[in-house]
Design an enzyme around this catalytic site. Sequence first.
Site, PDB file in Angstrom:
ATOM      1  N   GLU A 153      -5.169   8.911   5.296  1.00 53.29           N
ATOM      2  CA  GLU A 153      -3.887   8.214   5.135  1.00 53.29           C
ATOM      3  C   GLU A 153      -3.137   8.168   6.468  1.00 53.29           C
ATOM      4  O   GLU A 153      -2.553   7.157   6.835  1.00 53.29           O
ATOM      5  CB  GLU A 153      -3.019   8.928   4.085  1.00 53.29           C
ATOM      6  N   THR A 183       2.014  -0.259   4.916  1.00 51.28           N
ATOM      7  CA  THR A 183       2.802   0.926   4.533  1.00 51.28           C
ATOM      8  C   THR A 183       3.679   1.381   5.699  1.00 51.28           C
ATOM      9  O   THR A 183       4.835   1.762   5.508  1.00 51.28           O
ATOM     10  CB  THR A 183       1.852   2.062   4.094  1.00 51.28           C
TER      11      THR A 183
HETATM   12  N1  HSE Z   1       4.588   6.999  -1.045  1.00 57.79           N
HETATM   13  C1  HSE Z   1       4.065   6.085  -0.086  1.00 57.79           C
HETATM   14  C2  HSE Z   1       5.135   5.084   0.269  1.00 57.79           C
HETATM   15  C3  HSE Z   1       2.874   5.407  -0.686  1.00 57.79           C
HETATM   16  O1  HSE Z   1       5.784   4.588  -0.648  1.00 57.79           O
HETATM   17  O2  HSE Z   1       5.346   4.817   1.457  1.00 57.79           O
HETATM   18  C4  HSE Z   1       2.249   4.369   0.179  1.00 57.79           C
HETATM   19  O3  HSE Z   1       1.448   3.530  -0.637  1.00 57.79           O
END
Ligand code: HSE
Length: 307
Positions: free
Chosen positions: A128, A181
């Site tokens: 990630e 993201t």
């Molecule tokens: N929790 C993370 C965000 C997940 O919302 O940035 C990314 O898919």
Amino acid sequence: MDQFHIFSPATVANVSCGFDAMGFALETLGDEMIFKKNNTQKVTISEIEGATLPFEPEKNAAGVVAQKMLLDAGADFGVDIRIFKKYKPGSGLGSSAASSSGSAFAVNEFLGKKYSKLELVEFAMLGEEAACGSLIADNVSAALYGGFVLIRSYNPLDIVSVPTPEDLYVTVLHPQIEVKTEDGRKVLPKDVPLKKAVAQWANVGGLISGLHSSDYDLIGRSLEDEIVEPVRKLFIPHFDLVKDSVLKNGALGAGISGSGPSVFALSKGKDQAEIVAETMDEVYKNKGIEYITYVSKIGNQGTRILS
Ligand code: HSE
């Protein structure tokens, strides 16, 4: 065995109120990957289908995870990875997490299950980080554990599996645009007013309680996000209209899936989830944006071996 064909599920992170702290896995949508052990002591990626992603292992989420695990374990073998993406990266459905978790899971099989599930999450989080610059656990935990998960703590990592009511379904609208993201995190507020924080943690409590007691209405009422959704929905065309329409047509609740652009809605029962998909379709069909809808049961199994 020196070859595994695995399924690693798509996941919905945040679940509205639980930013970076909650997630769940889908039953039917996810990536497939084939891992083959060899004696090169190297990680290679020989095939990527369905997406344009780097083949260099140090730049690829799955490759990063496999390299780190083999190094950590002092393994005397190498692994070749083939990745078959079934949905686009940048969807908000945990695409990099599916690759990272799949890699952690499969390499652990070659290592004779040396690592615990919690340790696999820690390795998968490195994928990630490679993909979006942040060590986030919500998508990878949901993928590896299946069902609903709560990241109770990041340091030390503490993951709690939360039961899934039998009749809970998710409908996803995936507009075919990409929201990275990394970009979705740049717009986040740095500080949260106490009043909003109170509303948020009260909803997380409500959601966990509703999942435990199969109280579908409580689950729906708890899908509120006063902190992240207001800033991120600006990336998602017609978000308010989609959300209002699905709520009017029987969804328990709805919100942004991960960092978007996908929108998810929870429903009681498959028929209702199909009605929600039709509603999403009605909103999006003449808007000039390509999109896909998915209906799935919550996937209790998580990452698994197919053959
Ligand atoms: N929790 C993370 C965000 C997940 O919302 O940035 C990314 O898919």
